[in-house]
Write a protein that holds these residues in place. Sequence first.
Motif, short mmCIF file in Angstrom:
data_model
loop_
_atom_site.label_atom_id
_atom_site.label_comp_id
_atom_site.label_asym_id
_atom_site.label_seq_id
_atom_site.Cartn_x
_atom_site.Cartn_y
_atom_site.Cartn_z
N SER A 41 0.85 -1.19 0.00
CA SER A 41 0.00 0.00 0.00
C SER A 41 0.89 1.24 0.00
N ASP A 84 1.07 5.82 -1.05
CA ASP A 84 0.25 7.03 -1.18
C ASP A 84 -0.33 7.16 -2.58
N TYR A 85 0.57 7.15 -3.60
CA TYR A 85 0.06 7.17 -4.97
C TYR A 85 1.09 6.60 -5.93
N CYS A 136 -5.61 10.04 -5.57
CA CYS A 136 -5.31 8.98 -4.60
C CYS A 136 -5.49 9.48 -3.17
N TYR A 137 -5.23 10.77 -2.93
CA TYR A 137 -5.47 11.35 -1.61
C TYR A 137 -6.97 11.33 -1.29
N LYS A 143 -8.00 7.84 -0.53
CA LYS A 143 -7.49 7.44 0.79
C LYS A 143 -8.42 7.93 1.89
N LYS A 144 -8.92 9.16 1.75
CA LYS A 144 -9.83 9.72 2.75
C LYS A 144 -11.14 8.93 2.84
N ARG A 201 -10.17 3.93 0.77
CA ARG A 201 -9.80 3.09 -0.37
C ARG A 201 -8.29 3.19 -0.61
N GLU A 202 -7.66 2.04 -0.92
CA GLU A 202 -6.21 1.95 -0.95
C GLU A 202 -5.64 2.04 -2.37
N THR A 203 -4.39 2.52 -2.42
CA THR A 203 -3.59 2.51 -3.65
C THR A 203 -2.44 1.53 -3.44
#
Length: 311
Positions: A173, A175-176, A209-210, A213-214, A217-219
């Motif tokens: 996992s 951040d992006y 992707c941020y 994430k909020k 949901r994962e990257t």
Amino acid sequence: MTKPTWDIAIIIINYNSSEFTIKCIDSVLKHTSNETSYQIIVVDNASQKEDYETLQTAISGFGKQNVTLHRSRFNTGFGGGNMHGIQFACAEYYLFLNNDTLVYNNPIKTCFDFMEKTKDAAVCGPQIINEHGEKQLSFDYFTSFAREVFGKKFVEILYGKPNRRKEYSEPISVDYVNGSFMFFRADDFNSVGGFDTNIFLYFEECDICYRLKKMGRETYYNPSATYIHYQGQSINKTKMPIAIKTELKTSMFYVIRKNRGYIEYQFLRLVFILRYGLTSLIKPKYFKLFHRILIGLPMGKSLKQKQVIQD
């Protein structure tokens, strides 16, 4: 919602680089498993007429009903071009693929299989290989005051982020992932409204992707899939024209203000006023960038505002 017709919609943007786009499409057709169904949607982002016609002829020559070309008469940038493309998508997954890439060893099927079994994944991206066969950095950390002032190594250590330079054997996992190959679950992409089309260039992948994430949901970075990205075709950040550097900073500050808040944005702007104020005394070519930071990097002065409608 209409039931998806295809497993994957692959969206590729062309902008005055039909030679790369044609090779990219050809690589997808040759190196994507028939076990998955896919459509290829090519968006011409207001290229010169000659380049567009070259692309049009080549796509007709492929003779594939699942490959379509759509021309925008206005250059809407990375996010806007891709959002234009999804208007024609009817698939369970979206793959946004840069035209200066080549796929081999079936990375699209690898990503599809990974997403099918990883239910918390909204998006994944493979390992990048450059044209010389060398592995490249394939994921990054969200932009923030800490990252832009103290550096990425500081963020990695302080927040326990995965090391971007380490070789991984299993998906992790992050951040992006790099925007040149982003494999999205369509429902997740749609639920956050897709790419922010206020951004003309840069940081679109960081922003979406941020937001995902909020929402919990994962990257994921998936090292078992690889693709070639012609790094030389992308702008070398150390040799960027000042206009492009200014656009990069405009997008960065927009994303920070939007996602991190006004106070963090203003603190970072003060640091950059000092940094580029001093730099412009030594290198006068940076004065334009310094002035733009001084007035707050308004989106109204983005390169997006300089685009014209083509015939």
